[in-house]
Design an enzyme around this catalytic site. Structure first.
Site, short mmCIF file in Angstrom:
data_model
loop_
_atom_site.label_atom_id
_atom_site.label_comp_id
_atom_site.label_asym_id
_atom_site.label_seq_id
_atom_site.Cartn_x
_atom_site.Cartn_y
_atom_site.Cartn_z
N SER A 93 0.83 -1.19 0.00
CA SER A 93 0.00 0.00 0.00
C SER A 93 0.87 1.25 0.00
O SER A 93 1.71 1.42 -0.86
CB SER A 93 -0.97 -0.05 1.18
OG SER A 93 -2.04 0.85 0.99
N ASP A 130 -5.82 -3.61 -2.52
CA ASP A 130 -4.86 -3.29 -1.45
C ASP A 130 -4.29 -4.54 -0.77
O ASP A 130 -5.03 -5.40 -0.30
CB ASP A 130 -5.56 -2.41 -0.42
CG ASP A 130 -4.58 -1.74 0.52
OD1 ASP A 130 -3.97 -2.44 1.34
OD2 ASP A 130 -4.44 -0.51 0.44
#
Length: 750
Positions: A88, A233
């Site tokens: 991320s 993610d």
């Protein structure tokens, strides 16, 4: 941008989605299904007498910027990084370092980013084409919808246009690498396969797309498809990628733990708080599993910051630096003690960097149909054979996205016939065209003066030829409108033609003095034809002829007022300049609307008349949170007498708010207001932008001749919220003569 970001930025809507999704994902989260099987690691030279050091960078929104300070401390203390893995936000910091940026360059780059703009779901209002600005101003509900495959929207709030271009710029010099092992520091990033729930380790292919996939928070950023895998993610499966660094043959792994307290008991007293905590707890478990595998952990206590504090880069970098320094005892054993060996390590790393080409000789566009790709190639041809200017290129691509058909455009370098070239990838929106824009309009001054209408605009694009649009409007409620327009550029120029038709019915108050005696229905049905010039982004000039059949008949009350009906025909010229930065509540810029008409016939009109109407609004920022504004408008019938279908009027919210709409009418009018608006509160991203408070004073008059001119005034104060359903205003208005009202509005204000 993972668990910490969920708790702070997307607490309400996103938490519910993630809770349901993670229940199924986490069941198989320990399995790994790489996009491609890992191959033999590249032989990065590491002296046999020291261990190969891996660094695992974690997700966490703006908190992740603290990891720049961590890297800064490691370098200053001669601790090498031979393998790098990120998840991320950690993947964004990781790719900056892996491509050869120094910590100083990383901080300077992060400080130079307009994060508010980079994280927007579409180009800024100023970057939109003029036609799309019209859509945002007329239909202000922030809901991206289309009917290409039935009524639907995108599969994420933000397609990542701005942040994607940031990643393109970072990775551009390394565009030609075959594997992420060929970077100055071998690199991996982690994503989640949304179909299987597996962890996916990205090691080759497009470097910006890999990082973009790693940071794609479900429901916030659209997923990224790579080799048939729909990726989002990576924080859902491995927020601190220690295991990945181990798999890169690191002998020792240093992990960065961005630590945020879970919150107090009061958070668990609401449904959204409980769901948010549930998401945080589940992701915390994979973090604890990862930290148990690390040889050393740098814990960064982020309690005084928020996951949206992108504007506090220096403070976050300082926090990361201090956090690393506080754990020096655990880190210094990995330092290179000999200065010559440290310089040898830096030289070997820098030797793996690829220089950025100074210019490109050709541009190739991919992603659309052949006609679209060729058209975009022609528009970008000016970038070839000249010094390469990536910020200029990004501005061009953003403006192309501002035309409305593409949600993402990216770029990378490659070699074609032995010379540097540029490849642009255009991603068309999956849900349209046709596109659907929504609006809700409310004007209220109590029960006796309350108007509500709602509707939609459906726009078909590239009809007949590129740039051709078929726009259709439907509004129902107190005000009713059905309209259609065919807009077609002429021979690929800025000139256009636009035939149109419409039917409308609007309420109109009638007064005897200051007493409202009736509400009329103003009905019109007709059409027209315009020729015009569209500058591209800021202005439009139109000239045409309009004819309509009109009727004014009482809806409520009558007081003996007559019904008026008949045909109206007029030549019209209209010019609009829109230089403001927001369609709802600007902070800076000027908007001008000027109309000139020659009315040839109309019910009750004895002779043809000429009319001029000019409306302006100017916003001037006086600080980071405050702007002054000045609005001025005026109209005249040039010694003529207007019919009821051309008469000017004042009254109502933002047109003398202490009075009712249409309370003052005349052949001429003048109006001005001056005031301020100041930031009061930042709304959650999924709710809107900001709440403002402000005050302003209005003065104006509508009159038939200067001798009868009476200037009325209205002092106003209240709050305005810029929300996803449009601007919402609640304010009180008082006139010098004692009239007062509490006004409530949703929809276009200025």
């Amino acid at each position: 941008m993972s668990s910490l970001d969920y708790r702070r930025r997307c607490r309400a809507g996103l938490s519910i989605f993630l809770l349901l999704a993670l229940l199924s994902i986490l069941a198989s989260a320990q399995n790994e299904q790489p996009v491609q099987n890992l191959t033999q690691q590249s032989a990065t030279s590491v002296p046999a007498r020291r261990p190969r050091i891996g660094l695992a960078l974690s997700g966490g929104g703006a908190f992740g910027l603290a990891q720049i300070g961590v890297i800064q401390w490691l370098e200053q203390n001669h601790i090498p990084v031979d393998r790098l893995a990120g998840t991320s936000m950690g993947s964004i910091i990781g790719v900056m370092y892996a491509t050869g940026m120094s910590p100083t360059e990383m901080q300077k780059f992060a400080e130079g980013i307009d994060w508010n703009e980079a994280l927007l779901p579409e180009p800024t209002y100023r970057q939109l084409s003029y036609r799309r600005k019209q859509d945002r101003r007329d239909y202000q509900v922030e809901a991206a919808l289309g009917i290409k495959h039935g009524l639907r929207g995108p599969n994420g709030f933000n397609p990542g246009l701005g942040v994607g271009m940031l990643l393109d710029r970072i990775a551009f010099p390394e565009s030609g690498i075959a594997s992420f092992d060929d970077l100055p520091i071998p690199f991996r990033c982690v994503a989640t396969d949304m179909q299987s729930g597996d962890r996916v380790v990205l090691r080759d292919g497009s470097l910006p797309r890999a990082v973009r996939a790693s940071m794609a928070i479900p429901g916030v950023f659209t997923p990224v498809e790579i080799n048939g895998h729909v990726l989002a993610d990576g924080g859902m499966v491995e927020n601190i990628p220690v295991q990945v660094a181990r798999e890169m043959n690191a002998d020792a792994v240093i992990a960065v733990d961005l630590q945020l307290p879970l919150g107090g008991h009061e958070q668990l007293e609401t449904l959204t708080g409980v769901l948010s905590r549930a998401v945080s707890v589940m992701i915390l478990q994979n973090e604890r599993h990862s930290l148990a595998l690390a040889n050393a952990t740098i814990t960064v206590d982020t309690g005084n910051f928020s996951a949206a504090d992108y504007d506090r880069v220096p403070e976050l970098v300082r926090l990361g630096y201090q956090s690393a320094g506080s754990q020096a005892a655990a880190l210094l054993p990995y330092a290179i003690q000999d200065d010559a060996e440290w310089q040898q390590y830096l030289s070997a790393r820098n030797a793996r960097r690829h220089p950025q080409p100074k210019e490109v000789q050709s541009v190739i566009v991919e992603g659309g149909d052949s006609d679209t790709d060729s058209r975009l190639e022609r528009s970008l041809k000016s970038d070839t054979g000249v010094p390469l200017n990536l910020p200029k290129l990004e501005t061009q691509l953003t403006r192309i996205a501002g035309q409305g058909e593409f949600d993402r455009l990216g770029y990378e370098g490659f070699t074609q016939d032995g010379v540097p070239a540029l490849r642009v990838t255009a991603h068309e929106k999956t849900y349209g065209p046709p596109f659907v824009d929504l609006a809700v309009n409310v004007d209220g001054s109590g029960v006796a003066a309350f108007d509500f209408s709602a509707g939609a605009r459906v726009t078909f694009m590239d009809v007949e030829h590129h740039g051709g649009e078929w726009r259709n409007d439907l509004m129902l409620g107190s005000s009713n409108l059905a309209a259609t327009e065919f807009y077609q550029p002429i021979a690929n120029t800025h000139l256009f033609m636009a035939p149109y038709a419409f039917a409308s019915k609007l309420p109109r108050n009638a007064f005897d003095g200051q007493t409202r005696v009736a509400v009329f229905g103003d009905e019109r049905a007709g059409g027209g034809f315009d020729l015009g010039y569209d500058s591209g982004r800021r202005s439009e000039l139109r000239f045409g002829y309009q004819i309509f059949s009109g009727k004014l008949a009482p809806l409520i009350g009558s007081a003996g007022l007559p019904v008026l009906s008949g045909s109206t025909g007029e030549f019209r010229t209209r010019y609009v300049w829109d230089g403001q930065d927001n369609p709802a509540i600007p902070s800076t810029g000027i908007r001008i609307v000027a109309s000139l008409a020659r009315v040839l016939q109309s019910p009750g009109l004895v002779h043809p008349i000429d009319q001029l109407d000019v409306q302006t609004s100017t916003f001037i920022p006086t600080g980071e949170k405050t702007s002054l504004f000045l609005a001025a408008s005026g109209g005249t019938t040039f010694h003529g007498t207007a019919s009821q279908f051309q008469i000017f009027s004042l009254g109502g919210p933002f047109r003398l708010g202490a009075y009712l709409p249409n309370e003052f009418v005349g052949n001429d009018y003048g109006y001005a207001s001056f005031g301020f608006r100041r930031d009061l509160y930042r709304l959650p991203q999924l709710v809107g932008k900001r709440i403002y408070w402000g005050g302003w004073y209005e003065a104006g008059s509508a009159f038939d001749n200067p001798d009868s001119l009476i200037v009325r005034g209205s002092a106003n104060a209240g709050v305005i919220a810029d929300t996803i359903v449009g601007p919402i205003a609640i304010f009180g208005s008082v006139s010098p003569t004692g009239q007062s009202r509490v006004n409530f509005s949703i929809g276009r204000l200025f």
